[in-house]
Design a protein around this motif. Structure first.
Motif, PDB file in Angstrom:
ATOM      1  N   PRO A 246       0.807  -1.228   0.000  1.00  0.00           N
ATOM      2  CA  PRO A 246       0.000   0.000   0.000  1.00  0.00           C
ATOM      3  C   PRO A 246       0.834   1.270   0.000  1.00  0.00           C
ATOM      4  O   PRO A 246       0.352   2.325  -0.424  1.00  0.00           O
ATOM      5  N   CYS A 247       2.081   1.185   0.453  1.00  0.00           N
ATOM      6  CA  CYS A 247       2.940   2.375   0.470  1.00  0.00           C
ATOM      7  C   CYS A 247       3.394   2.779  -0.931  1.00  0.00           C
ATOM      8  O   CYS A 247       3.853   3.908  -1.132  1.00  0.00           O
ATOM      9  N   GLU A 248       3.280   1.869  -1.881  1.00  0.00           N
ATOM     10  CA  GLU A 248       3.771   2.135  -3.233  1.00  0.00           C
ATOM     11  C   GLU A 248       2.646   2.367  -4.235  1.00  0.00           C
ATOM     12  O   GLU A 248       2.893   2.464  -5.435  1.00  0.00           O
ATOM     13  N   MET A 249       1.412   2.480  -3.766  1.00  0.00           N
ATOM     14  CA  MET A 249       0.274   2.647  -4.666  1.00  0.00           C
ATOM     15  C   MET A 249       0.076   4.118  -5.028  1.00  0.00           C
ATOM     16  O   MET A 249       0.221   5.005  -4.180  1.00  0.00           O
ATOM     17  N   SER A 250      -0.275   4.357  -6.278  1.00  0.00           N
ATOM     18  CA  SER A 250      -0.643   5.701  -6.704  1.00  0.00           C
ATOM     19  C   SER A 250      -2.093   5.972  -6.319  1.00  0.00           C
ATOM     20  O   SER A 250      -2.835   5.054  -5.940  1.00  0.00           O
ATOM     21  N   ALA A 251      -2.515   7.230  -6.420  1.00  0.00           N
ATOM     22  CA  ALA A 251      -3.896   7.581  -6.086  1.00  0.00           C
ATOM     23  C   ALA A 251      -4.879   6.829  -6.984  1.00  0.00           C
ATOM     24  O   ALA A 251      -5.931   6.368  -6.527  1.00  0.00           O
ATOM     25  N   TRP A 252      -4.538   6.684  -8.262  1.00  0.00           N
ATOM     26  CA  TRP A 252      -5.413   5.967  -9.186  1.00  0.00           C
ATOM     27  C   TRP A 252      -5.510   4.490  -8.812  1.00  0.00           C
ATOM     28  O   TRP A 252      -6.590   3.898  -8.840  1.00  0.00           O
TER      29      TRP A 252
END
Length: 474
Positions: free
Chosen positions: A303-309
């Motif tokens: 989850p720390c590497e997810m973009s807003a999209w």
């Protein structure tokens, strides 16, 4: 007229408010930083890191009728001992959230600060305001196991959304000092809000691939160090005796064989890999009755590497399945009921299982029963010791009571354990104490569990005598 109008618009008003609040909460998730922040100032070392596991369950029944179905869930994996927040997306053991009140508007609004959350309250034994690691250690001690055997643990479970979740099973992966998977705790939950914790040691098979992961820190302040696991085997197996009414189509007794893969290793994430297998066997013939296979629907997501999209797509895809778990289970149960098999009535829980959540009235009646039992034992002239375990749905601590003349050489020990919270209500409505005791210890003759009783009592006649004589002398 005004009252009727309010009754008419209130469902739409509630829906509108819920939608607006959810959108506001979602915007906060999307546009705030998703860096992992430790909620403790004390440096700690954990195994693995928080990961999102979209998984697929494939169920296949062989007997007494053939059937199969598939459903999907979102599991979140968290290192046990970690207390953190990842922006407004995920909270783990966050004390700012309302964890200990019942499901209510207060609890919902408390959880609006975070989309998904994890807390210790609903795991293993219920209650206790301690973190996941302390909860695990308490459970291991209760089954006479030393927590030091497994300094590292990783929990795979269904996260809460707005303070609510419904999980059929949760997995505690326990790692030894060499960081190899060594044991597993299964938390089995049925549709009646009953549960049973199953501990099993594992035996490895097959050679594991080389592990190239390195130690690293999960947060910017270098407070949380993450260790990789070090598997020696590709698969880990264990068996256990099923003692819970897990399905209205299955009897309580049975043997279950499980095979696991290390959830922290990429080999277990492949679409064709059996992340976890559960095989249910007939208790007499040993034939396979049902097989459940869990596979990853895709690679686990950090989850720390997810973009807003990515967060938006993920939330829209996986939030609703978690909320509809109960409805999905009921739908398939009704389909099987009307097309294939007959449903069995639910029996009282077995010793060691946790019953449904008690009502407020049942909690109050338990206090009265406990005080009554203690006063009777105190007035008893015989040397007796009573080990009273309130219904496990209320408390997991045994209460010890001794008569004035009790000594270990001559005294008798009586164990008392109501199987479900309803015992306290029923007890109050019997004509007299002896009738209550003798009725509650009778076999209930349920098809699913012929050995089931509503009261687990070691010396019924002696207990009835103590309660009756002490009451008459009061």
């Amino acid at each position: 007229m005004d009252t009727l109008f309010l009754l008419y618009i209130s469902p739409w008003l509630v829906l509108a408010v819920f939608t607006a609040v959810s959108l506001f909460s979602l915007l906060r998730v999307l546009f705030t930083s998703r860096q992992l922040v430790s909620l403790s100032d004390t440096p700690s070392t954990v195994i693995g890191k928080p990961l999102l596991f979209p998984v697929t369950f494939n169920h296949k029944r062989f007997t007494p009728a053939k059937d199969r179905f598939t459903n999907q869930f979102l599991f979140v994996g968290v290192p046990v001992g970690l207390k953190c927040r990842i922006g407004n997306f995920l909270a783990v053991d966050d004390p700012s959230l309302d964890l200990y009140s019942s499901f209510s508007l207060k609890r919902i609004f408390s959880h609006l600060s975070c989309w998904f959350s994890f807390d210790s309250r609903r795991y293993l034994h219920r209650g206790d305001q301690v973190d996941l690691r302390d909860k695990l250690d308490e459970y291991l001690l209760s089954i006479d196991e030393k927590p030091s055997q497994w300094p590292h643990a990783y929990l795979l479970g269904v996260p809460q959304f707005l303070g609510f979740s419904r999980a059929v099973v949760s997995y505690w992966y326990l790692y030894n000092a060499e960081k190899e998977l060594d044991a597993v705790i299964l938390e089995i939950n049925n549709s009646y809000w009953e549960k049973r914790n199953v501990f099993l040691r594992l035996n490895g098979s097959g050679k594991a691939a080389n592990n190239e992961d390195k130690e690293h820190y999960l947060d910017a302040l270098h407070l949380i160090q993450s260790l990789p696991s070090s598997p020696h085997s590709n698969f880990y197996q264990g068996t256990w005796d099923k003692k819970i009414f897990a399905s209205p189509f299955e009897k309580v007794d049975g043997q279950v064989s499980n095979r696991f893969m290390d959830p922290l290793q990429p080999a277990s994430w492949k679409p064709n890999a059996s992340f976890a297998n559960m095989t249910t066997l007939d208790e007499t013939s040993g034939t396979v009755k049902m097989v459940t296979r869990m596979t990853c629907s895709g690679l686990p997501i950090d989850p720390c590497e997810m973009s807003a999209w990515q967060v938006l797509c993920f939330v829209l895809r996986w939030t609703l399945p978690g909320m509809l778990t109960t409805g999905y289970i009921v739908f398939h149960a009704l389909r099987i009921r009307f097309t294939l098999m007959r449903m069995m009535k639910k029996p009282p829980v077995r010793m060691g299982s946790v019953g449904r959540y008690p009502t407020k009235n049942e909690l109050n009646l338990e206090k009265i029963f406990r005080a009554y039992l203690a006063s009777c034992v105190e007035r008893c002239s015989s040397p007796v010791k009573v080990e009273y375990l309130p219904c496990r749905a209320m408390n997991s601590d045994t209460v010890y009571m001794t008569s004035p003349s009790y000594n270990e050489k001559e005294g008798q020990t009586i164990t008392v354990e109501p199987a479900d919270p309803g015992f306290y209500t029923r007890f109050a409505h019997y004509e007299n104490v002896r009738t209550a005791i003798m009725e509650e210890i009778q076999l209930t003759n349920h098809e699913a569990d012929p050995t089931a009783r509503r009261l687990l009592l070691s010396h019924p006649d002696l207990m009835a005598e103590i309660l009756t004589i002490s009451s008459s002398n009061a």
